[in-house]
Design a protein around this motif. Structure first.
Motif, PDB file in Angstrom:
ATOM      1  N   ASN A 170      -0.911  14.903   0.133  1.00  0.00           N
ATOM      2  CA  ASN A 170       0.440  14.541   1.151  1.00  0.00           C
ATOM      3  C   ASN A 170       0.207  14.119   2.055  1.00  0.00           C
ATOM      4  O   ASN A 170       1.606  13.147   3.033  1.00  0.00           O
ATOM      5  N   VAL A 171      -0.973  13.322   2.370  1.00  0.00           N
ATOM      6  CA  VAL A 171      -0.958  12.575   4.451  1.00  0.00           C
ATOM      7  C   VAL A 171      -1.902  11.666   4.656  1.00  0.00           C
ATOM      8  O   VAL A 171      -2.842  11.804   3.626  1.00  0.00           O
ATOM      9  N   ILE A 172      -0.869  10.982   4.730  1.00  0.00           N
ATOM     10  CA  ILE A 172      -0.908   9.616   4.847  1.00  0.00           C
ATOM     11  C   ILE A 172      -1.841   8.804   6.261  1.00  0.00           C
ATOM     12  O   ILE A 172      -1.669   9.511   7.146  1.00  0.00           O
ATOM     13  N   ASP A 173      -3.259   9.339   5.789  1.00  0.00           N
ATOM     14  CA  ASP A 173      -4.046   8.371   6.638  1.00  0.00           C
ATOM     15  C   ASP A 173      -3.859   7.380   7.775  1.00  0.00           C
ATOM     16  O   ASP A 173      -4.550   6.607   7.814  1.00  0.00           O
ATOM     17  N   HIS A 174      -2.255   6.943   8.101  1.00  0.00           N
ATOM     18  CA  HIS A 174      -1.684   6.111   8.444  1.00  0.00           C
ATOM     19  C   HIS A 174      -0.773   6.146   9.818  1.00  0.00           C
ATOM     20  O   HIS A 174      -0.054   7.565   9.672  1.00  0.00           O
ATOM     21  N   PHE A 175      -0.157   5.099  10.354  1.00  0.00           N
ATOM     22  CA  PHE A 175       0.900   5.627  11.067  1.00  0.00           C
ATOM     23  C   PHE A 175       2.332   5.617  10.028  1.00  0.00           C
ATOM     24  O   PHE A 175       3.631   5.370  10.869  1.00  0.00           O
ATOM     25  N   PHE A 176       2.205   4.345   8.858  1.00  0.00           N
ATOM     26  CA  PHE A 176       3.200   4.249   8.204  1.00  0.00           C
ATOM     27  C   PHE A 176       2.939   3.947   6.901  1.00  0.00           C
ATOM     28  O   PHE A 176       1.198   4.281   6.483  1.00  0.00           O
ATOM     29  N   CYS A 177       3.859   3.812   5.433  1.00  0.00           N
ATOM     30  CA  CYS A 177       3.340   4.118   4.843  1.00  0.00           C
ATOM     31  C   CYS A 177       2.947   2.061   3.932  1.00  0.00           C
ATOM     32  O   CYS A 177       3.355   1.819   3.949  1.00  0.00           O
ATOM     33  N   GLU A 178       1.539   1.935   3.584  1.00  0.00           N
ATOM     34  CA  GLU A 178       1.113   1.371   3.213  1.00  0.00           C
ATOM     35  C   GLU A 178       0.497   1.470   1.914  1.00  0.00           C
ATOM     36  O   GLU A 178       0.057   2.867   1.246  1.00  0.00           O
ATOM     37  N   ILE A 179       0.116  -0.250   1.193  1.00  0.00           N
ATOM     38  CA  ILE A 179      -0.168  -0.002   0.292  1.00  0.00           C
ATOM     39  C   ILE A 179      -1.421   0.834  -0.228  1.00  0.00           C
ATOM     40  O   ILE A 179      -2.333   1.695  -1.187  1.00  0.00           O
ATOM     41  N   PRO A 180      -2.401   0.140   0.739  1.00  0.00           N
ATOM     42  CA  PRO A 180      -4.212   1.114   0.073  1.00  0.00           C
ATOM     43  C   PRO A 180      -3.959   2.139   0.838  1.00  0.00           C
ATOM     44  O   PRO A 180      -5.034   3.400  -0.435  1.00  0.00           O
ATOM     45  N   PRO A 181      -4.053   3.010   1.257  1.00  0.00           N
ATOM     46  CA  PRO A 181      -3.618   4.248   1.315  1.00  0.00           C
ATOM     47  C   PRO A 181      -2.743   5.003   0.865  1.00  0.00           C
ATOM     48  O   PRO A 181      -3.276   6.391   0.457  1.00  0.00           O
ATOM     49  N   LEU A 182      -1.557   4.313   0.268  1.00  0.00           N
ATOM     50  CA  LEU A 182      -0.901   5.442  -0.703  1.00  0.00           C
ATOM     51  C   LEU A 182      -2.122   5.691  -2.228  1.00  0.00           C
ATOM     52  O   LEU A 182      -1.278   6.577  -2.415  1.00  0.00           O
ATOM     53  N   LEU A 183      -2.945   4.619  -2.617  1.00  0.00           N
ATOM     54  CA  LEU A 183      -3.011   4.984  -3.752  1.00  0.00           C
ATOM     55  C   LEU A 183      -4.421   5.779  -3.772  1.00  0.00           C
ATOM     56  O   LEU A 183      -4.292   6.009  -4.536  1.00  0.00           O
ATOM     57  N   LEU A 184      -4.710   5.990  -2.471  1.00  0.00           N
ATOM     58  CA  LEU A 184      -5.064   6.901  -2.437  1.00  0.00           C
ATOM     59  C   LEU A 184      -4.651   8.308  -2.715  1.00  0.00           C
ATOM     60  O   LEU A 184      -6.180   9.886  -3.121  1.00  0.00           O
ATOM     61  N   LEU A 185      -3.633   8.853  -2.849  1.00  0.00           N
ATOM     62  CA  LEU A 185      -2.696  10.150  -2.973  1.00  0.00           C
ATOM     63  C   LEU A 185      -2.492  10.308  -4.182  1.00  0.00           C
ATOM     64  O   LEU A 185      -2.487  11.205  -4.559  1.00  0.00           O
ATOM     65  N   SER A 186      -2.634   9.204  -4.919  1.00  0.00           N
ATOM     66  CA  SER A 186      -1.855   9.231  -6.351  1.00  0.00           C
ATOM     67  C   SER A 186      -2.821  10.315  -7.694  1.00  0.00           C
ATOM     68  O   SER A 186      -3.910  10.198  -7.272  1.00  0.00           O
ATOM     69  N   CYS A 187      -1.946  11.108  -8.320  1.00  0.00           N
ATOM     70  CA  CYS A 187      -2.795  12.190  -8.871  1.00  0.00           C
ATOM     71  C   CYS A 187      -2.783  10.960 -10.286  1.00  0.00           C
ATOM     72  O   CYS A 187      -3.637  11.428 -11.137  1.00  0.00           O
ATOM     73  N   SER A 188      -2.575   9.885 -10.550  1.00  0.00           N
ATOM     74  CA  SER A 188      -2.682   9.065 -11.967  1.00  0.00           C
ATOM     75  C   SER A 188      -3.953   7.944 -11.810  1.00  0.00           C
ATOM     76  O   SER A 188      -3.395   7.213 -10.408  1.00  0.00           O
ATOM     77  N   SER A 189      -2.998   7.279 -12.567  1.00  0.00           N
ATOM     78  CA  SER A 189      -4.641   6.257 -12.492  1.00  0.00           C
ATOM     79  C   SER A 189      -3.891   4.845 -12.127  1.00  0.00           C
ATOM     80  O   SER A 189      -3.185   4.394 -12.407  1.00  0.00           O
ATOM     81  N   THR A 190      -4.582   4.262 -10.868  1.00  0.00           N
ATOM     82  CA  THR A 190      -4.169   3.278  -9.809  1.00  0.00           C
ATOM     83  C   THR A 190      -4.980   2.103 -10.380  1.00  0.00           C
ATOM     84  O   THR A 190      -4.428   1.003  -9.669  1.00  0.00           O
ATOM     85  N   TYR A 191      -5.494   1.695 -11.619  1.00  0.00           N
ATOM     86  CA  TYR A 191      -6.130   0.500 -11.892  1.00  0.00           C
ATOM     87  C   TYR A 191      -5.272  -0.577 -11.956  1.00  0.00           C
ATOM     88  O   TYR A 191      -5.610  -1.615 -11.274  1.00  0.00           O
ATOM     89  N   VAL A 192      -4.030  -0.333 -12.585  1.00  0.00           N
ATOM     90  CA  VAL A 192      -2.670  -1.642 -12.407  1.00  0.00           C
ATOM     91  C   VAL A 192      -2.446  -1.757 -10.636  1.00  0.00           C
ATOM     92  O   VAL A 192      -2.635  -3.218 -10.694  1.00  0.00           O
ATOM     93  N   ASN A 193      -1.991  -0.887 -10.684  1.00  0.00           N
ATOM     94  CA  ASN A 193      -2.306  -0.811  -9.288  1.00  0.00           C
ATOM     95  C   ASN A 193      -2.488  -1.842  -7.790  1.00  0.00           C
ATOM     96  O   ASN A 193      -3.592  -2.677  -7.430  1.00  0.00           O
ATOM     97  N   ASN A 194      -4.339  -1.478  -8.189  1.00  0.00           N
ATOM     98  CA  ASN A 194      -5.579  -2.381  -7.548  1.00  0.00           C
ATOM     99  C   ASN A 194      -5.667  -3.747  -8.091  1.00  0.00           C
ATOM    100  O   ASN A 194      -6.057  -4.528  -7.678  1.00  0.00           O
ATOM    101  N   ILE A 195      -5.496  -4.069 -10.067  1.00  0.00           N
ATOM    102  CA  ILE A 195      -5.148  -5.532 -10.329  1.00  0.00           C
ATOM    103  C   ILE A 195      -4.593  -6.415  -9.554  1.00  0.00           C
ATOM    104  O   ILE A 195      -4.583  -7.296  -9.213  1.00  0.00           O
ATOM    105  N   MET A 196      -3.212  -5.830  -9.523  1.00  0.00           N
ATOM    106  CA  MET A 196      -2.030  -6.466  -9.473  1.00  0.00           C
ATOM    107  C   MET A 196      -2.090  -6.415  -7.417  1.00  0.00           C
ATOM    108  O   MET A 196      -1.986  -7.790  -7.268  1.00  0.00           O
TER     109      MET A 196
END
Length: 310
Positions: A170-196
């Motif tokens: 749950n550690v975000i390598d950033h100073f706020f919540c942004e889409i790219p670093p959050l996707l790196l922490l997901s336990c599920s597939s981020t394929y749809v998120n990456n495409i969108m």
């Protein structure tokens, strides 16, 4: 929902690689934050109380100032808390809310830049039809489209993020919540998120950037046809500020949101985020006011009234 609540909070790593510089960072970002808030609020007040500035160009400038305030207020207060109090945690809901409002302001600004470029195109290339092509109704429709589409786009991104499971780190390598670093922490597939994310970047950033550049292509051709040097300078001065802001903003946004997922670089992402979330909202009022005599005159009147009331 049970899977989504496994992680109840995230830890924002911030600028932890150099803790000895936190005091300097705090002073720097506090100054940028105060300057951004004061500058954009002054722009809004000056335009609202000056009848000479009640034109489409300044109407869109007010909308830009509002979006800048939303952007900087979404990011900087939490960043200051991290730097001064070492409070790095942010709740799951707070993180999603921060991501939503940031996506909203970013999408709104790129759409607004296109509307402002269209306004400058009509003013310079179609001056005889300006009053009809940029009437109050048209401006209202353009502004409504900017706010509506940006809200919808941010909502889609938020919904796609809420469907993901965060059950591990749950550690975000950033100073706020942004889409790219959050996707790196997901336990599920981020394929749809990456495409969108790529589709959203193509629509909001690349397509709008292309439309803006096409508008300025026609503007430059029209300016070159003006015979007098004074006429060319006057025409170019009306759009040079907007072109400067657009170049600064797009150069950071396209990099950040065009490379989600595993190709995302946290270090460069932080640099780009500082530019578009704090530096850009701070510079925008300065860029638009320093090169505009009408705005400077209106700001002087506002400051005189404030000083008298004090």
């Amino acid at each position: 929902m049970r899977n989504q609540t496994r992680v109840t909070e995230f830890i924002l790593q911030g600028f932890s690689e150099r803790p000895q510089l936190h005091v300097l960072y705090f002073i720097l970002f506090l100054c940028l934050y105060a300057t951004a808030l004061c500058g954009n609020c002054l722009i809004i007040v000056a335009i609202a109380f000056s009848s000479r500035l009640h034109t489409p160009m300044y109407f869109f400038l007010v909308n830009l100032s509002v979006l800048d305030i939303i952007c900087t207020c979404t990011v900087v207060p939490k960043l200051l808390a991290i730097l001064v109090a070492e409070k790095r945690s942010i709740s799951y809901r707070g993180c999603m809310a921060q991501m939503y409002f940031l996506s909203w302001s970013v999408a709104g600004e790129v759409l607004l830049f296109t509307a402002m470029a269209y306004d400058r195109y009509v003013a310079i290339c179609q001056p005889l039809h300006y009053s009809s092509m940029m009437g109050p109704g048209v401006c209202a429709v353009l502004a409504g489209a900017v706010w509506g589409i940006s809200v919808l786009g941010a909502g889609v991104n938020a919904c796609l993020m809420l469907r993901l499971n965060f059950c591990g780190p749950n550690v975000i390598d950033h100073f706020f919540c942004e889409i790219p670093p959050l996707l790196l922490l997901s336990c599920s597939s981020t394929y749809v998120n990456n495409i969108m994310a790529v589709m959203a970047d193509i629509f909001f950033a690349m397509l709008n950037f292309l439309l803006t550049m096409v508008s300025y292509g026609f503007i430059i051709v029209t300016i070159l046809k003006i015979r007098t040097a004074e006429g060319k300078q006057r025409a170019f001065s009306t759009c040079s500020s907007h072109l400067t802001v657009v170049t600064l903003y797009y150069s950071t946004i396209i990099y950040t949101y065009l490379s989600p997922g595993s190709s995302y670089s946290p270090g460069m992402g932080k640099v780009m985020a500082v530019l578009y979330s704090t530096v850009s909202p701070t510079l925008n009022p300065l860029i638009y006011s320093l090169k505009n005599k009408d705005v400077k005159a209106a700001l002087r009147k506002v400051l005189i009234l404030v000083i008298k009331n004090l």
